[in-house]
Design a protein around this motif. Structure first.
Motif, PDB file in Angstrom:
ATOM      1  N   SER A 168      -4.148   0.593   4.998  1.00 52.18           N
ATOM      2  CA  SER A 168      -3.677  -0.760   4.710  1.00 52.18           C
ATOM      3  C   SER A 168      -4.817  -1.655   4.234  1.00 52.18           C
ATOM      4  O   SER A 168      -4.668  -2.415   3.270  1.00 52.18           O
ATOM      5  CB  SER A 168      -3.019  -1.351   5.958  1.00 52.18           C
ATOM      6  N   GLU A 169      -5.972  -1.561   4.894  1.00 51.10           N
ATOM      7  CA  GLU A 169      -7.109  -2.399   4.523  1.00 51.10           C
ATOM      8  C   GLU A 169      -7.702  -1.969   3.186  1.00 51.10           C
ATOM      9  O   GLU A 169      -8.091  -2.819   2.371  1.00 51.10           O
ATOM     10  CB  GLU A 169      -8.166  -2.331   5.623  1.00 51.10           C
ATOM     11  N   ALA A 170      -7.777  -0.666   2.929  1.00 51.42           N
ATOM     12  CA  ALA A 170      -8.341  -0.188   1.667  1.00 51.42           C
ATOM     13  C   ALA A 170      -7.420  -0.463   0.492  1.00 51.42           C
ATOM     14  O   ALA A 170      -7.878  -0.526  -0.659  1.00 51.42           O
ATOM     15  CB  ALA A 170      -8.616   1.310   1.762  1.00 51.42           C
ATOM     16  N   GLY A 171      -6.140  -0.633   0.758  1.00 51.90           N
ATOM     17  CA  GLY A 171      -5.208  -0.909  -0.343  1.00 51.90           C
ATOM     18  C   GLY A 171      -5.393  -2.281  -0.962  1.00 51.90           C
ATOM     19  O   GLY A 171      -4.940  -2.517  -2.084  1.00 51.90           O
ATOM     20  N   ARG A 172      -6.055  -3.195  -0.241  1.00 46.50           N
ATOM     21  CA  ARG A 172      -6.269  -4.533  -0.801  1.00 46.50           C
ATOM     22  C   ARG A 172      -7.314  -4.522  -1.918  1.00 46.50           C
ATOM     23  O   ARG A 172      -7.038  -5.044  -3.008  1.00 46.50           O
ATOM     24  CB  ARG A 172      -6.639  -5.507   0.324  1.00 46.50           C
ATOM     25  N   PRO A 173      -8.495  -3.933  -1.738  1.00 46.44           N
ATOM     26  CA  PRO A 173      -9.434  -3.880  -2.866  1.00 46.44           C
ATOM     27  C   PRO A 173      -9.083  -2.791  -3.881  1.00 46.44           C
ATOM     28  O   PRO A 173      -9.622  -2.797  -4.987  1.00 46.44           O
ATOM     29  CB  PRO A 173     -10.772  -3.586  -2.181  1.00 46.44           C
ATOM     30  N   LEU A 174      -8.212  -1.876  -3.507  1.00 42.38           N
ATOM     31  CA  LEU A 174      -7.827  -0.791  -4.411  1.00 42.38           C
ATOM     32  C   LEU A 174      -6.302  -0.730  -4.512  1.00 42.38           C
ATOM     33  O   LEU A 174      -5.669   0.247  -4.101  1.00 42.38           O
ATOM     34  CB  LEU A 174      -8.366   0.544  -3.883  1.00 42.38           C
ATOM     35  N   PRO A 175      -5.686  -1.763  -5.069  1.00 35.83           N
ATOM     36  CA  PRO A 175      -4.219  -1.816  -5.097  1.00 35.83           C
ATOM     37  C   PRO A 175      -3.581  -0.682  -5.889  1.00 35.83           C
ATOM     38  O   PRO A 175      -2.455  -0.278  -5.604  1.00 35.83           O
ATOM     39  CB  PRO A 175      -3.927  -3.182  -5.727  1.00 35.83           C
TER      40      PRO A 175
END
Length: 229
Positions: A168-175
């Motif tokens: 979930s957290e990594a999806g923000r900088p790597l949408p």
């Protein structure tokens, strides 16, 4: 016929058949029969204690089945149909909902050992894959993905992070890779805690995601912690 002759005839009739009295008292006869039947020769083929218990159990099960058959519409056939419907509903729910998820807040963490680099996790994953241990290979590859994101400052290093939280957290900088990250986290949870089995395709999918993330350009404004590359 004289009285004496009649008495003699009566005695002869009473003691007919080799002199055995016709009228035997009940209590002595019952006791004699019990003593005779208690002899070991009459009980050589009796079932043992376990067999008797099993017989009682199956009689009880049979009684329950008969009672249920009488109450169910259509008798035994109706009971079988109802049982099949219940099994089909349970299978449909399992297929629709999947493996029951853990209670939020009690999920085990992603890393179960001391800190290791992404390269070390990749090496361990390749070793497991070469030996055909796909569960361990997939787990180590997911750990390599998260550790690599931490090393690139796209994720804050946090020992207690779960796979779902990392995705979930990594999806923000790597949408552009958010959906694949969530899928990878779900596969990691299913393999590690849900009793599912990984295969070569699972490992290849995680390896491809790992390589794609290595060359992915993050959106700096949404990077989680620190300055991204």
């Amino acid at each position: 016929m004289s009285t004496t002759g009649g008495t003699a005839l009566a005695r002869q009739l009473i003691r007919a058949d080799d002199g055995i009295p016709v009228d035997t008292p009940r209590v002595p006869a019952r006791e004699a029969a019990e003593r005779e039947l208690s002899r070991p020769m009459y009980h050589e083929n009796d079932p043992n204690l376990l067999q008797r218990a099993l017989n009682r159990f199956w009689e009880w099960v049979g009684g329950l089945f008969d009672s249920a058959s009488g109450a169910a519409p259509g008798g035994p056939l109706g009971l079988v149909v109802i049982a099949l419907i219940v099994v089909a509903l349970f299978a449909a729910l399992w297929w629709r909902l999947g493996t029951p998820r853990r209670i939020p807040g009690t999920e085990p963490t992603l890393f179960d050992e001391g800190p290791r680099s992404a390269a070390e996790h990749r090496t361990t994953a390749d070793t497991h894959a070469a030996a055909g241990r796909w569960n361990q290979a997939a787990q180590e590859r997911m750990r390599a993905i998260v550790r690599s994101l931490e090393e690139r400052a796209l994720l804050d290093p946090r020992p207690g992070r779960t796979a779902d939280e990392a995705a979930s957290e990594a999806g923000r900088p790597l949408p552009g890779h958010a959906a694949r990250l969530r899928t990878a986290a779900r596969e990691f949870d299913d393999i590690t805690y849900g009793g599912r089995t990984a295969d070569e395709e699972t490992y290849r999918r995680l390896s491809t995601l790992d390589l794609d993330l290595e060359s992915a350009k993050p959106q700096l404004s949404t990077a989680s912690g620190g300055t991204a590359e």
